[in-house]
Design an enzyme around this catalytic site. Sequence first.
Site, PDB file in Angstrom:
ATOM      1  N   ASN A   8       0.819  -1.208   0.000  1.00  0.00           N
ATOM      2  CA  ASN A   8       0.000   0.000   0.000  1.00  0.00           C
ATOM      3  C   ASN A   8       0.853   1.258   0.000  1.00  0.00           C
ATOM      4  O   ASN A   8       0.333   2.368   0.140  1.00  0.00           O
ATOM      5  CB  ASN A   8      -0.921   0.014   1.232  1.00  0.00           C
ATOM      6  CG  ASN A   8      -2.076  -0.956   1.103  1.00  0.00           C
ATOM      7  OD1 ASN A   8      -2.817  -0.934   0.114  1.00  0.00           O
ATOM      8  ND2 ASN A   8      -2.241  -1.832   2.089  1.00  0.00           N
ATOM      9  N   ASP A  72      10.900  -8.109   0.516  1.00  0.00           N
ATOM     10  CA  ASP A  72      11.181  -8.175   1.946  1.00  0.00           C
ATOM     11  C   ASP A  72      12.589  -7.632   2.125  1.00  0.00           C
ATOM     12  O   ASP A  72      13.488  -7.937   1.335  1.00  0.00           O
ATOM     13  CB  ASP A  72      11.083  -9.607   2.468  1.00  0.00           C
ATOM     14  CG  ASP A  72      10.989  -9.645   3.992  1.00  0.00           C
ATOM     15  OD1 ASP A  72      10.179  -8.888   4.548  1.00  0.00           O
ATOM     16  OD2 ASP A  72      11.716 -10.430   4.614  1.00  0.00           O
ATOM     17  N   SER A  73      12.767  -6.814   3.142  1.00  0.00           N
ATOM     18  CA  SER A  73      14.050  -6.157   3.284  1.00  0.00           C
ATOM     19  C   SER A  73      14.390  -5.938   4.748  1.00  0.00           C
ATOM     20  O   SER A  73      13.531  -6.068   5.635  1.00  0.00           O
ATOM     21  CB  SER A  73      14.044  -4.810   2.546  1.00  0.00           C
ATOM     22  OG  SER A  73      13.023  -3.964   3.042  1.00  0.00           O
ATOM     23  N   ARG A 191      16.440  -1.709  -2.538  1.00  0.00           N
ATOM     24  CA  ARG A 191      15.218  -2.137  -3.215  1.00  0.00           C
ATOM     25  C   ARG A 191      15.240  -1.746  -4.692  1.00  0.00           C
ATOM     26  O   ARG A 191      14.804  -2.516  -5.552  1.00  0.00           O
ATOM     27  CB  ARG A 191      13.980  -1.557  -2.540  1.00  0.00           C
ATOM     28  CG  ARG A 191      12.675  -2.117  -3.130  1.00  0.00           C
ATOM     29  CD  ARG A 191      11.448  -1.777  -2.322  1.00  0.00           C
ATOM     30  NE  ARG A 191      11.269  -0.343  -2.183  1.00  0.00           N
ATOM     31  CZ  ARG A 191      11.447   0.325  -1.036  1.00  0.00           C
ATOM     32  NH1 ARG A 191      11.799  -0.320   0.060  1.00  0.00           N
ATOM     33  NH2 ARG A 191      11.274   1.627  -0.973  1.00  0.00           N
TER      34      ARG A 191
END
Length: 217
Positions: A8, A72-73, A191
């Site tokens: 979101n 995912d980070s 990312r």
Amino acid sequence: MKLLVASNNPKKLKELQTILDKAEVTDVELVSLKDVEPYPEPVEDGLSFEENALLKAREGAVRTGLATISDDSGLAVEAMNGCPGIFSARWAGGHGDDEANNQLLLAQLADVRDEARKAAFVSVCALVSPDGQAVVSEGRWEGFLLREPRGENGFGYDPLFLPAEEYRGSLDEGRSSAQLSAEEKNALSHRGRALAGLVDPIRVLSQGMPGQPYTGQ
């Protein structure tokens, strides 16, 4: 082709859109979770960034029938054998308590000498097609951990992270991630690097060319 970004956060869509635009991938429409029928978010019970990214992307593809990207980070500290890792957002116990996470990490590293405070932001992005094919891409942003927060921008561990690009041989010099502009940070981010690794698979998937894009699970 519609491509679901299982988030979101509008910044994630913007980041991917910028990357696709630069690569001249024009036949992809990005949509977020708010643009699709709501579904329960999966429990992130994987034991690696890759497992968590894949389970979120697979859930999105199954629930919506759309090709789905998820990430995912977290922060991996060399002196802590890669921790906090997948537990980065809840390192101090409460999910998303940035100040508590930062203070705990600083306390744990109090006696670690400057040159041994190497760390990296790590992101793994997963792309899953409606038929279940998947590919993952990892991005890393190398740097060092400061001894106290520096800067007001960003979030999470940004005030403690001195990017390798800013390191001048001392932790007393250079700008933290939280002192970079949004544009500078996006150009270097873990990312962004992970997403860039999915451009070719997205291109092939959007053109309906099976058999070429996937090398993962």
